[in-house]
Design a protein around this motif. Structure first.
Motif, PDB file in Angstrom:
ATOM      1  N   GLY A 207       0.805  -1.215   0.000  1.00  0.00           N
ATOM      2  CA  GLY A 207       0.000   0.000   0.000  1.00  0.00           C
ATOM      3  C   GLY A 207       0.835   1.261   0.000  1.00  0.00           C
ATOM      4  N   MET A 208       2.081   1.178   0.500  1.00  0.00           N
ATOM      5  CA  MET A 208       2.995   2.319   0.484  1.00  0.00           C
ATOM      6  C   MET A 208       3.838   2.368  -0.779  1.00  0.00           C
ATOM      7  SD  MET A 208       4.385   2.424   4.404  1.00  0.00           S
ATOM      8  CE  MET A 208       3.256   2.643   5.789  1.00  0.00           C
ATOM      9  N   GLY A 209       3.540   1.483  -1.740  1.00  0.00           N
ATOM     10  CA  GLY A 209       4.253   1.532  -3.000  1.00  0.00           C
ATOM     11  C   GLY A 209       5.534   0.745  -3.057  1.00  0.00           C
ATOM     12  N   ARG A 210       5.808  -0.093  -2.061  1.00  0.00           N
ATOM     13  CA  ARG A 210       7.037  -0.883  -2.064  1.00  0.00           C
ATOM     14  C   ARG A 210       6.795  -2.216  -2.767  1.00  0.00           C
ATOM     15  NH1 ARG A 210       8.096   0.013   4.405  1.00  0.00           N
ATOM     16  NH2 ARG A 210       8.269   2.303   4.329  1.00  0.00           N
ATOM     17  N   GLU A 309      13.461   3.663  -1.480  1.00  0.00           N
ATOM     18  CA  GLU A 309      14.826   3.319  -1.106  1.00  0.00           C
ATOM     19  C   GLU A 309      15.305   4.338  -0.077  1.00  0.00           C
ATOM     20  OE1 GLU A 309      16.902   5.613  -4.897  1.00  0.00           O
ATOM     21  OE2 GLU A 309      16.950   3.429  -4.760  1.00  0.00           O
ATOM     22  N   PRO A 310      16.335   3.999   0.722  1.00  0.00           N
ATOM     23  CA  PRO A 310      16.836   4.947   1.731  1.00  0.00           C
ATOM     24  C   PRO A 310      17.255   6.270   1.089  1.00  0.00           C
ATOM     25  CG  PRO A 310      17.732   2.760   2.111  1.00  0.00           C
ATOM     26  CD  PRO A 310      17.023   2.699   0.793  1.00  0.00           C
ATOM     27  N   THR A 311      16.715   7.361   1.609  1.00  0.00           N
ATOM     28  CA  THR A 311      16.937   8.692   1.032  1.00  0.00           C
ATOM     29  C   THR A 311      17.241   9.668   2.158  1.00  0.00           C
ATOM     30  OG1 THR A 311      15.341   8.195  -0.712  1.00  0.00           O
ATOM     31  CG2 THR A 311      15.929  10.503  -0.407  1.00  0.00           C
ATOM     32  N   ASN A 312      18.216  10.547   1.914  1.00  0.00           N
ATOM     33  CA  ASN A 312      18.542  11.605   2.858  1.00  0.00           C
ATOM     34  C   ASN A 312      17.545  12.739   2.658  1.00  0.00           C
ATOM     35  OD1 ASN A 312      19.609  13.512   4.555  1.00  0.00           O
ATOM     36  ND2 ASN A 312      21.658  13.496   3.671  1.00  0.00           N
ATOM     37  N   LEU A 313      16.569  12.834   3.567  1.00  0.00           N
ATOM     38  CA  LEU A 313      15.527  13.840   3.432  1.00  0.00           C
ATOM     39  C   LEU A 313      16.088  15.248   3.523  1.00  0.00           C
ATOM     40  CD1 LEU A 313      12.500  14.480   3.205  1.00  0.00           C
ATOM     41  CD2 LEU A 313      12.364  14.309   5.710  1.00  0.00           C
ATOM     42  N   SER A 342      13.025   5.781   4.229  1.00  0.00           N
ATOM     43  CA  SER A 342      12.732   4.961   3.052  1.00  0.00           C
ATOM     44  C   SER A 342      11.642   5.667   2.250  1.00  0.00           C
ATOM     45  CB  SER A 342      12.279   3.561   3.479  1.00  0.00           C
ATOM     46  OG  SER A 342      11.988   2.773   2.354  1.00  0.00           O
ATOM     47  N   LEU A 343      12.033   6.280   1.119  1.00  0.00           N
ATOM     48  CA  LEU A 343      11.121   7.107   0.337  1.00  0.00           C
ATOM     49  C   LEU A 343      11.270   6.809  -1.140  1.00  0.00           C
ATOM     50  CD1 LEU A 343      11.852  10.556   2.038  1.00  0.00           C
ATOM     51  CD2 LEU A 343       9.958   9.031   2.577  1.00  0.00           C
ATOM     52  N   ILE A 419       0.803  11.603  -3.035  1.00  0.00           N
ATOM     53  CA  ILE A 419       2.145  11.020  -2.875  1.00  0.00           C
ATOM     54  C   ILE A 419       2.420  10.709  -1.414  1.00  0.00           C
ATOM     55  CG2 ILE A 419       4.610  11.525  -3.055  1.00  0.00           C
ATOM     56  CD1 ILE A 419       3.950  13.136  -5.586  1.00  0.00           C
ATOM     57  N   VAL A 420       2.130  11.655  -0.525  1.00  0.00           N
ATOM     58  CA  VAL A 420       2.427  11.452   0.899  1.00  0.00           C
ATOM     59  C   VAL A 420       1.578  10.331   1.478  1.00  0.00           C
ATOM     60  CG1 VAL A 420       2.361  12.542   3.169  1.00  0.00           C
ATOM     61  CG2 VAL A 420       3.236  13.815   1.214  1.00  0.00           C
ATOM     62  N   ARG A 421       0.315  10.261   1.110  1.00  0.00           N
ATOM     63  CA  ARG A 421      -0.537   9.182   1.622  1.00  0.00           C
ATOM     64  C   ARG A 421      -0.104   7.832   1.084  1.00  0.00           C
ATOM     65  NH1 ARG A 421      -6.790  11.532   1.744  1.00  0.00           N
ATOM     66  NH2 ARG A 421      -6.518  12.774   3.654  1.00  0.00           N
ATOM     67  N   ALA A 422       0.444   7.807  -0.133  1.00  0.00           N
ATOM     68  CA  ALA A 422       0.965   6.551  -0.666  1.00  0.00           C
ATOM     69  C   ALA A 422       2.158   6.053   0.143  1.00  0.00           C
ATOM     70  CB  ALA A 422       1.366   6.726  -2.129  1.00  0.00           C
ATOM     71  N   HIS A 423       2.840   6.950   0.855  1.00  0.00           N
ATOM     72  CA  HIS A 423       3.946   6.567   1.735  1.00  0.00           C
ATOM     73  C   HIS A 423       3.471   6.174   3.138  1.00  0.00           C
ATOM     74  CE1 HIS A 423       6.471   8.377  -1.380  1.00  0.00           C
ATOM     75  NE2 HIS A 423       7.503   7.813  -0.801  1.00  0.00           N
ATOM     76  N   GLY A 424       2.170   6.267   3.398  1.00  0.00           N
ATOM     77  CA  GLY A 424       1.656   5.969   4.726  1.00  0.00           C
ATOM     78  C   GLY A 424       1.559   7.176   5.614  1.00  0.00           C
ATOM     79  N   GLY A 425       1.701   8.384   5.067  1.00  0.00           N
ATOM     80  CA  GLY A 425       1.610   9.604   5.850  1.00  0.00           C
ATOM     81  C   GLY A 425       0.386  10.421   5.475  1.00  0.00           C
TER      82      GLY A 425
END
Length: 445
Positions: A207-210, A309-313, A342-343, A419-425
């Protein structure tokens, strides 16, 4: 009229019942097991141990009553010595007379169980003299004191003659068998629940796109069926996304080609002063159409292709701030030096860029700030000093084409929240400390 208040068991049940499927399954197994063993213990205790305890107490007290009767019938000192020695040899009771002594009040010390009650009842029934009992001072003997006219008769009765170890063995068997059965059930149920947990984790990640891949079907038949259905659903969604992406790629090509020809035709027109203003307006219209087409395609395409993938926000926000400053905006940034999440980097960058662009179109100053929210969330705040949005209209601006003004397409906030909701936020709009609007982005860690 209601005479008794309505009992509400729902709240109590939810408060005390385990929340997990494993806990509730084990509770379903444990409660009948405990109830069954409690009934078995009560039946054994009432029908077997209680009878044996009374018989043992009656036997010991009967021998003691016989000894007291002999002491009373033959009162000479020599006879007393012979009677006490005979009671020690034949009955195993150590007796001695303490002449001139009186019983101490409240000296009895009893234990939990039927043995002390049965001994007390037998002494009251057969001896009929003041007495005390002590079950705790000596590990091998039960100390009984009886008040005689000439003094106190102290008796040391062997403890093994007053109770049996059968009850302890039975209780040990009950507890041991319950623990073994409960352990086997816990291992079995944990293996069954493992498939459900893996399915829930895979569904959350998908659900988060992974890209979680196909999950292994294991466990009970129902769990295997759910896992197989989830795998089929993943395949259908991937096929749908691939078909939609291919279709949108063709739509993008078909729409951009005539716009490109229009741009080239405008560029090839003679630069006559009479038509310069009209040509500039038409060129701006073509650019606006290209920008709108790009926004519409980005909204329709979604973010299903890119993998998290791991990302430096922090580095991502610095790039957004540099770009906004290059375009002439006053943007500040307050963030830790390193914050890895992980974004889907391109998607999140597009969402925050949309928020920053929307803020700087309506304000002179924009500020980005990052704050950890516990151990599982990160908050990204986009503040501005613009006119803001009334609270009753803030949710409406997230709908497509609702916020199209000041050169926008009306899809920026919609794409950002998607986009943010697709990440679970999620994204919410609030009042900003700068006086304008705050967009608060919540991202899971």
């Amino acid at each position: 009229m209601r005479l008794f208040p309505r009992l509400r068991f729902g709240g109590l049940t939810k408060r005390f019942l385990p929340r997990s499927l494993l806990g509730r399954s084990l509770l379903i197994i444990l409660l009948p097991l405990v109830l069954l063993e409690a009934v078995a213990l009560q039946v054994f205790y009432g029908s077997h141990v209680d009878i044996i305890s009374r018989r043992l107490s009656d036997a010991v007290v009967g021998e003691l009553a016989f000894t007291l009767e002999a002491l009373h019938r033959w009162p000479s000192v020599i006879d007393h010595e012979w009677i006490l020695a005979t009671a020690r040899d034949r009955f195993g009771l150590a007796l001695r007379i303490e002449h001139g002594q009186r019983l101490e009040a409240h000296k009895s010390r009893n234990i939990l169980g039927p043995m002390d009650d049965d001994l007390h009842a037998a002494l009251r029934q057969q001896i009929r003299l003041p007495f005390t009992m002590d079950w705790t001072s000596d590990p091998r003997y039960v100390l009984v004191s009886v008040q005689l006219p000439e003094g106190v008769l102290s008796i040391e009765a062997p403890r093994k003659r007053l109770y049996t170890n059968t009850i302890y063995l039975f209780v040990l068997w009950l507890v041991g068998s319950a623990l073994i059965l409960f352990g086997i059930a816990a291992i079995f149920m944990r293996n069954q629940v493992r498939g459900v947990r893996r399915l829930a984790s895979a569904a959350e990640a998908f659900g988060m796109g992974r890209d979680v891949g196909f999950i292994k079907a294991e466990g009970a038949v129902e769990v295997r069926q759910a896992a197989a259905a989830f795998n089929r659903m993943q395949e259908r969604i991937r096929r749908f996304l691939a078909q939609r992406t291919e279709m949108l790629a063709g739509v993008s090509h078909d729409l951009r080609t005539p716009l490109t020809r229009l741009r080239l035709a405008l560029a090839m027109l003679p630069q006559d002063e009479r038509w310069r203003a009209e040509i500039a307006e038409m060129t701006a219209d073509v650019e606006e159409m290209e920008r709108m087409v790009g926004a519409y395609l980005a909204f329709a395409r979604g973010e299903g292709v890119e993998q998290a993938e791991p990302t430096n926000l922090t580095a991502m926000l610095e790039e957004i701030v540099v770009r906004a400053r290059r375009d002439g905006a006053q943007v500040d940034l307050a963030a830790p030096p390193l914050l890895t999440l992980s974004l889907r980097a391109d998607a999140v960058k597009r969402a925050i860029t949309n928020l920053v662009d929307n803020a700087r179109r309506h304000a002179r100053r924009v500020r980005l700030a990052v704050e950890p929210n516990g151990t599982r969330q990160v908050l990204v705040m986009v503040d501005d000093d613009g006119p803001g949005i009334p609270p009753e209209q803030r949710e409406a601006v997230f709908r497509p084409f609702e916020s199209g003004s000041a050169g926008g397409t009306g899809l920026g906030l919609t794409i950002a929240r998607d986009i943010v909701r697709a990440h679970g936020g999620d994204i919410v709009l609030e009042d900003s400390p700068l006086g304008g609007l705050r967009a608060r982005i919540r991202l899971p860690v």
